[in-house]
Design an enzyme around this catalytic site. Structure first.
Site, PDB file in Angstrom:
ATOM      1  N   HIS A  89      -7.131   1.057  -6.600  1.00 52.92           N
ATOM      2  CA  HIS A  89      -7.207   0.105  -5.384  1.00 52.92           C
ATOM      3  C   HIS A  89      -7.897  -1.011  -6.317  1.00 52.92           C
ATOM      4  O   HIS A  89      -9.043  -1.313  -5.875  1.00 52.92           O
ATOM      5  CB  HIS A  89      -8.120   0.670  -4.398  1.00 52.92           C
ATOM      6  N   CYS A 113     -16.633   1.103   0.396  1.00 50.77           N
ATOM      7  CA  CYS A 113     -15.401   0.474   0.559  1.00 50.77           C
ATOM      8  C   CYS A 113     -14.913   0.428   1.973  1.00 50.77           C
ATOM      9  O   CYS A 113     -14.333  -0.497   2.333  1.00 50.77           O
ATOM     10  CB  CYS A 113     -14.066   0.672  -0.376  1.00 50.77           C
ATOM     11  N   ARG A 133       0.912  -1.236  -0.102  1.00 50.10           N
ATOM     12  CA  ARG A 133      -0.010  -0.007  -0.045  1.00 50.10           C
ATOM     13  C   ARG A 133       0.730   1.099  -0.083  1.00 50.10           C
ATOM     14  O   ARG A 133       1.775   1.436   1.004  1.00 50.10           O
ATOM     15  CB  ARG A 133      -0.931   0.169   1.146  1.00 50.10           C
ATOM     16  N   ASP A 157     -17.544   6.656  -1.504  1.00 47.31           N
ATOM     17  CA  ASP A 157     -16.215   6.539  -0.719  1.00 47.31           C
ATOM     18  C   ASP A 157     -16.195   8.122  -0.105  1.00 47.31           C
ATOM     19  O   ASP A 157     -16.823   9.065  -0.441  1.00 47.31           O
ATOM     20  CB  ASP A 157     -15.062   6.232  -1.700  1.00 47.31           C
ATOM     21  N   GLN A 173      -9.803  -4.158  -4.128  1.00 49.39           N
ATOM     22  CA  GLN A 173     -11.157  -3.732  -3.633  1.00 49.39           C
ATOM     23  C   GLN A 173     -12.322  -3.679  -4.628  1.00 49.39           C
ATOM     24  O   GLN A 173     -13.356  -4.462  -4.373  1.00 49.39           O
ATOM     25  CB  GLN A 173     -11.130  -2.183  -3.269  1.00 49.39           C
ATOM     26  N   ARG A 209     -13.475  -9.097   0.774  1.00 52.83           N
ATOM     27  CA  ARG A 209     -12.283  -8.682   0.766  1.00 52.83           C
ATOM     28  C   ARG A 209     -11.576 -10.033   1.129  1.00 52.83           C
ATOM     29  O   ARG A 209     -10.546 -10.462   0.292  1.00 52.83           O
ATOM     30  CB  ARG A 209     -11.650  -7.775   1.662  1.00 52.83           C
TER      31      ARG A 209
HETATM   32  N1  NVA Z   1     -10.370   6.528  -1.417  1.00 54.50           N
HETATM   33  C1  NVA Z   1      -9.900   6.109  -0.128  1.00 54.50           C
HETATM   34  C2  NVA Z   1      -9.943   4.489  -0.151  1.00 54.50           C
HETATM   35  C3  NVA Z   1      -9.966   3.945   1.155  1.00 54.50           C
HETATM   36  C4  NVA Z   1     -10.124   2.449   1.132  1.00 54.50           C
HETATM   37  C5  NVA Z   1      -8.548   6.330   0.176  1.00 54.50           C
HETATM   38  O1  NVA Z   1      -7.630   6.263  -0.393  1.00 54.50           O
HETATM   39  O2  NVA Z   1      -8.108   6.869   1.401  1.00 54.50           O
HETATM   40  N1   CP Z   2     -11.120  -0.592   1.896  1.00 57.09           N
HETATM   41  C1   CP Z   2     -10.065  -0.681   2.589  1.00 57.09           C
HETATM   42  O1   CP Z   2      -8.953  -0.662   1.802  1.00 57.09           O
HETATM   43  O2   CP Z   2      -9.929  -0.214   3.905  1.00 57.09           O
HETATM   44  P1   CP Z   2      -8.682  -0.145   4.636  1.00 57.09           P
HETATM   45  O3   CP Z   2      -8.117   1.004   4.382  1.00 57.09           O
HETATM   46  O4   CP Z   2      -9.041  -0.118   6.005  1.00 57.09           O
HETATM   47  O5   CP Z   2      -7.770  -1.161   4.236  1.00 57.09           O
END
Ligand code: NVA
Ligand code: CP
Length: 314
Positions: free
Chosen positions: A129, A273, A102, A233, A132, A301
């Protein structure tokens, strides 16, 4: 699966996605006999950003499959002191059997994958992502009783998915997925918060082959008409996409609330998500209400990522 890595859905053949969805169904129903296919394998989990679902679902999945994980917060790695991604990738490839990462910059993940001899899975970047949304389409198929086998593509035609909110990594990934699977997708964002232009153009081009219908809208009440799925989101993501400032006032009409829901199909499902900012992009009433599938979505997931790992790390 022919691909070495999962960095973007754009890199996958549609058939590879069906393969993942089919394997996920078998893993969830526990009809898959080969339950410990990661026995003796060690997967590195490199995280630059916080995570609840991605980290835990991958780690639990790996343990359930007989493997081990090493969690690597980048703040504790030599990367933090300037070691290059290339050298990190080459060293880690000598110890590990796979990496889940990540990161902020998408290009860093591309570089890590290209310099690694082991498979790399993108667990979110500022741009994409992918895990997801592959998990999400599995949830949609479950909820809408749409089947899929390795040889037979799921029939997703006639299904309308409406993404409401910031044109972020989730919106971009949805465009990639829709273009591969032939879905009708409307990305409805405030002006100035549209999804990535290059990804949109590439997906519009790719859609000509798959008959996907991808469009961008700025009017939520119109966009959700006849929607089978409403997806939202957070308005402000963890990354700083394009360095742009997010003004929450620009999103006031983009809240997923009961009024918006009433304009969609009666059996519409609501997805997020997570993590959610309750009272901003979605109301308590909707996220806790009868149309919401967000916690089944979160559970999936685990099942779908196990399938991704089965196909990539084996
Ligand atoms: N768009 C959000 C998704 C989190 C799973 C982010 O990048 O923070
Ligand atoms: N949806 C998702 O990726 O959640 P987290 O940021 O908790 O991993």
């Amino acid at each position: 699966m022919n691909s070495k890595d999962l960095i973007s859905i754009h890199d996958l053949e549609s058939g590879e996605i069906f393969e993942v969805l089919t394997a996920a169904g078998e893993l969830k129903k526990e009809t898959d006999k080969d339950k410990l296919f990661l026995r003796g394998r060690v997967i590195g989990m490199i995280f630059q950003k916080p995570s609840t679902r991605t980290r835990v679902s991958f780690e639990v999945g790996i343990h359930q499959l007989g493997g081990y994980t090493i969690f690597l917060n980048t703040a504790d790695m030599q990367l933090k002191r300037g070691e290059t991604i290339k050298d990190t990738a080459k060293a880690l490839s000598r110890y590990l059997n796979g990496i889940v990462i990540r990161a902020y910059a998408h290009d860093d993940v591309i570089e890590l994958a290209s310099c690694s001899t082991i498979p790399v899975i993108n667990g979110l970047t500022d741009l994409l992502h992918p895990c997801q949304v592959i998990c999400d389409v599995f949830t949609i198929m479950e909820k809408k009783s749409i089947g899929c086998t390795r040889r037979e593509a799921p029939d997703l035609s006639g299904l309308k998915v409406v993404y409401i909110g910031d044109g972020n990594n989730i919106a971009n990934s949805w465009m990639n997925l829709a273009s591969k699977l032939g879905l009708e997708l409307v990305v409805c964002s405030p002006a100035g918060y549209e999804p990535d232009r290059d990804i949109l153009n590439r997906c519009l081009e790719a859609s000509k082959e798959t008959s996907a219908g991808i469009s961008v809208s700025h009017t939520p009440l119109e966009a959700v008409r006849n929607a089978d799925v409403i997806y939202t989101d957070v308005w402000k993501s963890m990354g700083n996409v394009d360095g742009r400032k997010i003004n929450k006032k620009d999103f006031q009409e983009f809240q997923v609330n009961s009024e918006l829901l009433s304009k969609a199909k009666k059996d519409v499902i609501v997805m997020h998500c997570l993590p959610a900012h309750r009272g901003e992009e979605i109301t308590d009433e909707v996220i806790d209400g009868p149309h919401s599938v967000v916690f089944d979505q979160a559970e999936n997931r685990l099942h779908v990522q196990k399938a991704i790992m089965k196909l990539l790390f084996k």
